[in-house]
Scaffold this active site. Structure first.
Site, PDB file in Angstrom:
ATOM      1  N   HIS A  99       0.863  -3.047  17.577  1.00 11.53           N
ATOM      2  CA  HIS A  99      -0.289  -3.961  17.442  1.00 11.53           C
ATOM      3  C   HIS A  99      -0.127  -4.982  16.323  1.00 11.53           C
ATOM      4  CE1 HIS A  99      -2.593  -2.285  13.944  1.00 11.53           C
ATOM      5  NE2 HIS A  99      -1.960  -1.170  14.246  1.00 11.53           N
ATOM      6  N   CYS A 118      -6.783  -0.637   6.073  1.00 14.20           N
ATOM      7  CA  CYS A 118      -6.911   0.819   6.009  1.00 14.20           C
ATOM      8  C   CYS A 118      -7.437   1.275   4.659  1.00 14.20           C
ATOM      9  CB  CYS A 118      -5.566   1.477   6.259  1.00 14.20           C
ATOM     10  SG  CYS A 118      -4.726   0.799   7.654  1.00 14.20           S
TER      11      CYS A 118
HETATM   12  N1  PMP Z   1       2.346   0.770   7.546  1.00 15.54           N
HETATM   13  C1  PMP Z   1       2.073  -0.501   7.214  1.00 15.54           C
HETATM   14  C2  PMP Z   1       2.987  -1.215   6.252  1.00 15.54           C
HETATM   15  C3  PMP Z   1       0.954  -1.141   7.762  1.00 15.54           C
HETATM   16  O1  PMP Z   1       0.676  -2.399   7.423  1.00 15.54           O
HETATM   17  C4  PMP Z   1       0.126  -0.424   8.673  1.00 15.54           C
HETATM   18  C5  PMP Z   1      -1.093  -1.062   9.280  1.00 15.54           C
HETATM   19  N2  PMP Z   1      -2.042  -1.531   8.350  1.00 15.54           N
HETATM   20  C6  PMP Z   1       0.468   0.903   8.972  1.00 15.54           C
HETATM   21  C7  PMP Z   1       1.589   1.468   8.394  1.00 15.54           C
HETATM   22  C8  PMP Z   1      -0.354   1.716   9.931  1.00 15.54           C
HETATM   23  O2  PMP Z   1      -0.070   1.290  11.235  1.00 15.54           O
HETATM   24  P1  PMP Z   1      -0.868   1.831  12.498  1.00 15.54           P
HETATM   25  O3  PMP Z   1      -2.168   1.089  12.492  1.00 15.54           O
HETATM   26  O4  PMP Z   1      -0.010   1.445  13.663  1.00 15.54           O
HETATM   27  O5  PMP Z   1      -1.012   3.282  12.367  1.00 15.54           O
END
Ligand code: PMP
Length: 377
Positions: free
Chosen positions: A199, A321
């Site tokens: 995504h 996040c």
């Molecule tokens: N690692 C990094 C460096 C990210 O930027 C993100 C998304 N913010 C993630 C991991 C987590 O990815 P996912 O949403 O696919 O779990």
């Protein structure tokens, strides 16, 4: 609407969506079924895997599909930790990781693993001497993000790998390549394990990729019946897999030309925002142009983001996040709590237009002046 939060997630590309719909409609069989519908699905799945393995010059069997980078990160860190308990209990990571890495490390600490955080210099580059010092005979894994999600700081993975292997050839090297894939060239040969997510590259949400060199054994996180997909058993998400293969292929097109264009947009924003007295630009010589971070001296980042939303302009705080927290990356680079307490992230895409940036800058001025006048009262 002006979307400037491409590092949080990207809109799915129309071509990828078409692939998703077509695969869902035309390939109904479970790739694990023995009948012809199953075989038809399995053939398509294998060709999607082959497309990806060819692009990265790795073995088909070295690729596993997950639900996203969070799961891939878990698979790497927990998987390596549990498989190597007898070899050692020490893991090294950086201060510029995605929050998912820190959460996994906290969990591993409860299981008795010891985590060290390698220092970085004032440009965000990993401190190689500190890394050398921290590697021990019991270090089983080093995990370093390829491109940091808040400031876009890029690490020289090949060089880091050389340092690790020289100090301890038995230490594995994992990199979270989620923000690197599709933005800069990446090579799985620079690492032993890697995490990616669809995504972030105009693919569908809910699928990620995990690369693991074939020499490495992991303890799987999920246990199930199928023999072939031993790390991630269960019915393969065929439409997502085929869509991710397409998204990866498309994301690797024109990387340099896209980067040059995004760089010009980034320069335009920086040139204007650096004239504001209450704004600090959090950009170092290792930041990729797709991600631009700034700090406000007097305005709360959440207030600013919501005020911009009134103009249908969408920005990010540190990482989606970890919204609301202190920016751990700004803190790691600038060692300044105030600077890390109110940051926003402007993330750009090859889809961003100069007109969008002009509008963004004029709305920015209006919102900034209004909010700044309020705090001055
Ligand atoms: N690692 C990094 C460096 C990210 O930027 C993100 C998304 N913010 C993630 C991991 C987590 O990815 P996912 O949403 O696919 O779990």
């Amino acid at each position: 609407m002006i979307y400037l939060d491409y590092s949080a997630t990207t809109p799915v590309s129309y071509d990828v969506l078409e692939t998703y719909i077509k695969t869902s409609k035309d390939f109904i069989g479970n790739p694990n079924s023995l009948h012809s519908l199953g075989v038809k699905s399995k053939t398509l799945m294998n060709s999607a895997i082959k497309q990806i393995s060819d692009l990265f010059n790795v073995l088909d069997s070295e690729l596993t599909f997950t639900s996203g980078a969070t799961e891939s990160n878990n698979m790497a860190l927990v998987g390596v930790a549990l498989a190597n308990i007898k070899k050692g209990n020490h893991i090294i990571t950086s201060k510029l990781e995605h929050p998912s890495i820190y959460k996994i490390c906290e969990y591993l600490e409860t299981l008795g693993f010891e985590i060290s955080y390698v220092d970085n210099d004032s440009d965000g580059l990993i401190d190689f001497e500190d890394l050398k010092r921290k590697i021990r005979p019991t270090t089983i894994l080093v995990s370093i993000v390829a491109v940091n999600s808040e400031l876009g700081i890029r690490q020289p993975l090949k060089m880091i790998r050389q340092i690790i292997k020289k100090e301890n050839p038995n230490t594995y090297f994992h990199s979270d390549m989620t923000q690197a894939l599709g933005k800069i060239p990446v090579s799985f040969h620079d690492v032993d394990l890697a995490s990616c997510s669809a995504h972030k590259i105009y693919g569908p949400k809910g699928i990620g990729l995990f690369y693991k060199n074939s020499r490495i054994n992991l303890v799987p996180l999920i246990h199930g019946s199928s023999k072939e997909q031993s790390l991630r058993p269960g019915t393969p998400a065929l439409p997502l897999i085929v869509s991710m293969a397409k998204a990866i292929r498309l994301s690797l097109n024109d990387i340099d030309r896209r980067e040059a264009f995004i760089s010009r947009l980034n320069d335009k924003i920086v040139k204007e925002l650096e004239t504001y007295p209450g704004i600090l630009i959090n950009k170092t010589k290792y930041s990729i142009p797709h991600i631009l971070n700034i700090s406000f001296e007097n305005i709360k980042s959440e207030t600013f983001i919501h005020a911009m939303e009134a103009y249908e302009i969408y920005l990010g705080t540190n990482t989606a996040c970890a919204s609301g927290d202190l920016s751990s990356s700004v803190l790691a680079v600038y060692k300044d709590k105030k600077r890390a307490s109110s940051t926003i992230r402007i993330s750009l895409s090859y889809l961003t237009t100069t007109d969008e940036i002009n509008k963004f800058l004029s709305c920015f001025k209006i919102v900034y002046n209004r909010l700044n006048a309020l705090v001055q009262k």
